[in-house]
Design a protein around this motif. Structure first.
Motif: not given
Lengths: 961, 114
Positions: A173-192
């Motif tokens: 579930a976390l993986l799905a959530g973080l992928l969505l989050l990265a999609e919305v934020a436009g980056s896979y970098d946590l700092a970004t």
């Protein structure tokens, strides 16, 4: 680099303990400890930069084009957690050395522990969200291995499975959530991502992201209703419980809440869900903890309760609450790890950890007892210990929290939870260490060796100092971490022991009193609780898992019913449906001009069609079907000739011969006819499926053939570079041995492996049920002359010729049609014909080549050719060439590719011979003693050894008898 | 000519599929051979059909057909041989082991269920 090393060190170090355990348990522990200490030292090197407020970064590029890099970063929050992980880890390693008994495999234990440590460090230091999830799941795996460490205990195995299923599912579930989050934020970098809070909270995907991320965090941190796995994880050895299941791993969920705080917190949904869940968990678990007689069970539920407390604080969404949360993570880690270790000591020394059988231990083990009492008081939140400080801060936050328009709910529930916390903390003291000394302990309790209580003592000193000297010791670190969580929104709170008589202090006092009253009324309360039916989480979980497993079994059973024909038909239909679906846009002929129809081609086409349909119609007569099939194969190779592919034609032709020989040998045993058993309906259905598949292929192929290339072919490069770059004019061969030599290398390896598998399958035929059948084999009519003279003579005369042809095809292959594959097949055929004509034993006695070795030699030569180019500082398999003039043969290309082709050649010969010769060998075992004598060797002659006729004997014939 | 080629490959596919759906191992092996023919021809034809332009570089050559599909198919043919050999040996061993060459490893019962 340094930062990546902090994470990687425990992983690399994990191989050491199983190796050095031979040198003794002390060496093993010291080695493991050194790895952790080294990682800690590397971390501390970065401390000055972090304290200055800098963010330390490391990046190891992997696929930078796809945004995939192993990126690590270190800020205050990450540093705080990494320090906890390594410092407590070091104490645990010391403790475990004395906790584990001689029978326990210590090397394995330390290896798993380091694996966990690396994974946990990876979570807190990752800068890439995908990397974070990878490490997240690795901690679940490490936890699984450690909970089930005592493999002989069923509780250990069940607990391990449960923990893995719950936290592993949460991880998905976390993986799905973080992928969505990265999609919305436009980056896979946590700092970004952390800088994109506004955008994320405003996105329509915010709620799904929040729920998925929380599912991950709540399962990992055992929040209600996922809390049930943690108590069952207590089947693990106590060092594991202390380290993973109280101090670090279960805090990964809290870490995530803190890490994503700047992005996800601050909304109504976050506040209601996170703080509500936290408060509920805190209260329920604290209540259950009071009544747990198993000391580790009590501590487990208390851990769940404290995790709930921190979750609630993060959920409140204010800067000061976040600071309190960070501080309580530190405090809880110190006193709870210490308490788990004392529970382990009690278990170890008294032989039980059932509170009902204990009591009075303070007199018998004064050191352990004193340490446990101090740590318990900290857990209860008694002044002046560290637990008191963070509890006060918590109550201070809660007292003015309005949740769902109710002002009293939070304060009341928090005070209730705090009083339960006091009750179980004091129970741990009173029921275990105080009271009269008993005379029925399973063992005679006494204090353990210093190695076991020293780590506890260090933590207890920390508990006291963090209470009295909170500000000078922990103040800066906690503020640093909290500032990182809240992106600077945390107030510069000074950690103080005494704030005067505040409402929080009053609430705390009330809670302490209530808790003591509850403990005094323990017996009636326990009876009351026992009289109420409660849902049993483990049973519910197991019922759910069973139901899912049964449903999955039914679903796969419906498709996979162990009847191959039906399964294949379904699979084909599925492919057809998918093909229809994707092709619904319409596939039609294109504009490419076609070739004119040639009469001979029509004739060949008609021949192939007739042959193919005849095979379908008469397949039950197997020999006939096989022969007609090889006719089709011949027409296929003629097709290759026709359409400018001489190499393919040669290959197809030789493969056709080898395959036919192979199938003939197999038919030697298989029934000569198939029974008529399919109903007309079944045959009609199959014909329909087959016709549909054929039609689909035809349509698709016709569409391709009449359409021009959409993109320019890369073959232009191959054609242009073949001669100057690869030194050969046969482009197909140059592609095989040079441009795409790597593919070819892989292919001959696959071929070699297939041959070895075949050898293994055939070699074991001489054992078991198959051997029994072979022994009692009933033979059909034998040919009158098993080795016809004409055939024998012809093949023996042909052998040298065929070998020369093989060599010729091999040598010219780089420039003209030919090459290693074809030459290998030709030589293989020439040799196998000898087996057919003269019998297996005759041929085997004259063969000095080990076919296994030949395959190995081929793969070795091909690889060595590739490696050779490294010596000249060129990439793998770069070829170079020159010319050599041979008499009669003409000018020969002497490219390094020739050696590569030699490898291909050897492998192919080896494979063909190994397969066919072994099939023939099985035949030779079955064949009865020949009545007519083997071949012509039974007649003594000047050139042939006289007694070589022993068709059944493997030994070489005596020379010149 | 293209139509001829495409329909021929289609027939080979159909026969291959039909044989793969048979109940005994030997026809299934033959079916796999037919499917190999069809697949190899299909892949080969992705370079389009060209007559009398073999990819042998020379000064007199009027032009060349696409050599890449040929190279790929050449290895595919050899691998098909490896696969056929493995399958037939497995079928053989299965027959010796189980005493039946039915694809399900046991003789069907009366209702036609295997």
């Amino acid at each position: 680099m340094n930062l990546a090393l902090v994470t990687l060190l425990p992983f690399l170090g994990a191989v050491l303990p199983p190796l050095v355990i031979r040198s003794g348990r002390n060496v093993c522990a010291v080695t493991t400890g050194s790895v952790t200490a080294l990682a800690l030292a590397l971390l501390l090197i970065e401390a000055p930069a972090v304290i200055r407020g800098e963010i330390v970064r490391t990046s190891l590029p992997w696929l930078p084009q796809a945004g995939l890099e192993a990126r690590f970063f270190l800020d205050g929050f990450g540093f705080f957690f990494a320090f906890l992980i390594l410092a407590i880890g070091l104490l645990i390693i010391v403790y475990a050395r004395f906790y584990l008994s001689r029978q326990d495999p210590m090397g394995r234990f330390y290896a798993f522990l380091l694996l966990f440590q690396g994974a946990m460090l990876g979570i807190v230091l990752s800068d890439n969200v995908v990397l974070l999830v990878v490490f997240w799941e690795l901690t679940s795996l490490a936890s699984f291995l450690l909970i089930g460490y005592w493999r002989h205990l069923p509780e250990g195995r069940q607990g391990a499975r449960m923990a893995l299923i719950v936290t592993g599912a949460g991880g998905l579930a976390l993986l799905a959530g973080l992928l969505l989050l990265a999609e919305v934020a436009g980056s896979y970098d946590l700092a970004t991502i952390l800088g994109k809070g506004e955008a994320v909270r405003g996105s329509p995907l915010y709620l799904p992201i929040l729920l998925l991320v929380l599912a991950g965090a709540f399962t990992k941190s055992a929040q209600f209703p996922f809390h049930f796995w943690l108590p069952h994880a207590m089947a693990a050895p106590t060092p594991v419980s202390a380290y993973l299941h109280s101090a670090t791993m279960v805090k990964a969920g809290l870490f995530l809440l803190g890490r994503l705080w700047p992005v996800l917190a601050g909304t109504e949904a976050w506040f209601l869900i996170v703080s509500g869940t936290g408060l509920l968990t805190m209260l329920i678990a604290a209540w259950i903890a009071i009544f747990k007689d198993d000391l580790k069970g009590l501590l487990a539920f208390s851990t769940v309760s404290h995790l709930g407390l921190v979750t609630m604080l993060f959920g409140l969404g204010t800067g000061s609450a976040a600071l309190a949360a960070v501080f309580h993570v530190l405090n809880h880690a110190t006193f709870k790890a210490a308490l788990f270790m004392t529970a382990g000591i009690v278990d170890h020394e008294a032989g039980t950890r059932d509170a009902r059988r204990l009591g009075g231990l303070l007199r018998l083990m004064p050191i352990t007892g004193s340490l446990a009492i101090v740590a318990s008081l900290a857990m209860a939140g008694v002044i002046p210990l560290n637990g008191f400080l963070s509890k006060e801060m918590m109550l201070e936050e809660v007292l003015h929290t309005v949740w769902w328009e109710t002002e009293r709910l939070f304060p009341l529930m928090a005070v209730a939870a705090a009083s339960c916390s006091v009750a179980y903390s004091f129970r741990y003291v009173v029921h275990v260490f105080l009271g009269p000394v008993r005379d029925d302990y399973p063992h005679r309790p006494h204090d353990p060796p210093a190695g076991m209580w020293l780590p506890v003592a260090i933590l207890v000193v920390a508990v006291v100092l963090l209470g009295i000297l909170a500000e000078p010791i922990a103040g800066p670190l906690v503020r640093l971490a909290a500032a990182a969580v809240t992106a600077g929104a945390a107030p510069p709170t000074v950690l103080k022991l005494w704030h005067g008589v505040t409402p929080a202090l009053v609430a705390s006092g009330i809670a302490t009193l209530l808790g003591l009253v509850m403990l005094a009324a323990f017996a009636p309360l326990a009876r009351l609780r026992a009289s109420v039916r409660r849902p049993e989480a483990k049973r519910m979980f197991e019922a759910t898992v069973d139901a899912v497993a049964r449903a999955a079994g039914r679903a796969s059973g419906a498709i996979h019913d162990e009847r191959l024909q039906r399964m294949v038909a379904w699979a084909l239909l599925a492919v057809l449906v998918v093909g229809l679906f994707t092709g619904r846009a319409g596939i039609g002929p294109g504009e490419r001009p076609g070739l004119p129809l040639a009469p001979l081609a029509v004739l060949l086409w008609a021949g192939a069609l007739a042959a193919a349909l005849a095979v379908a119609a008469f397949h039950r007569q197997r020999l006939l079907a096989l022969i007609v099939t090889s006719v089709v194969g011949l027409i296929v190779s003629l097709t290759f000739v026709w359409f400018s592919a001489p190499d393919l034609a040669l290959t197809q032709l030789s493969v056709e011969i080898v395959t036919t020989v192979l199938l003939l040998l197999a038919l030697n045993w298989l029934p000569a006819e198939s029974p008529r058993e399919s109903s007309a309906l079944r045959r009609g259905r199959d014909a329909l499926v087959a016709a549909a598949a054929g039609l689909a292929v035809s349509v698709l192929l016709y569409a391709i053939l009449t359409t021009d290339f959409a993109l320019p072919s890369i073959s232009a490069y191959h054609l242009a570079e073949s001669k100057p770059g690869g030194g050969g004019t046969n482009v197909v061969n140059v592609i095989l041995v040079d441009f795409r030599g790597y593919d070819t290398l892989g292919e001959i390896i696959v071929l070699g492996i297939a041959a070895l598998a075949i050898f293994a399958v055939l070699d074991s035929t001489f054992r078991g049920a198959a051997a029994e059948r072979l022994r009692t084999w009933s033979h059909g009519p034998e040919a009158a002359d098993r080795h016809p003279m004409m055939l024998v003579v012809a093949t023996r005369i042909m052998l040298p010729l065929a070998l020369v042809v093989g060599v010729y095809i091999f040598l010219r292959g780089h420039n003209q049609p030919g090459g290693g594959f074809i030459a290998g097949l030709v030589v293989g055929v020439a040799l196998i014909v000898q087996y057919m004509a003269s019998g297996w034993a005759w041929a085997r006695a004259r063969t000095r080549i080990d076919y296994h070795a030949l395959i190995g030699f081929g793969v070795f030569v091909a690889t060595a050719t590739g490696v050779g180019s490294w010596l000249f500082d060129r990439p793998f398999l770069t070829s170079s060439y020159g010319y050599l003039h041979l008499p009669l043969v003409g000018e020969v290309e002497l490219a390094t590719a020739l050696f590569f082709d030699l490898g291909v050649f050897s492998t192919v010969v080896g494979v063909v011979m190994l397969v066919l010769a072994n099939l023939a060998r099985v035949s030779a075992r079955v064949e009865p003693q020949p009545s007519t004598g083997p071949a012509m060797d039974s007649v003594p002659g000047p050139t042939e050894p006289a007694a070589a006729g022993a068709a059944v004997a493997d030994a070489p014939a005596p020379q010149g008898a | 000519m293209e139509l001829l080629f495409a329909s021929g490959v289609g027939v080979l596919t159909a026969v291959g599929v039909y044989l793969c759906l048979r109940a005994r191992t030997f026809p299934v092996v033959l079916g796999l051979s037919f499917l190999s023919y069809a697949v190899n021809l299909f892949l080969f034809a992705s370079g389009r059909l060209v007559v009398a332009r073999p990819p042998i570089v020379g000064p007199a050559a009027p032009g060349y057909t696409d050599p890449l599909p040929q190279a790929l198919v050449l290895t595919a043919i050899v691998i098909s041989f490896g696969m056929t050999a493995l399958v037939v040996v497995l079928a053989l061993r299965g027959f010796l082991e189980a005493g039946t060459d039915h694809v399900d490893g046991r003789e069907p019962d009366r209702e036609g269920r295997s």
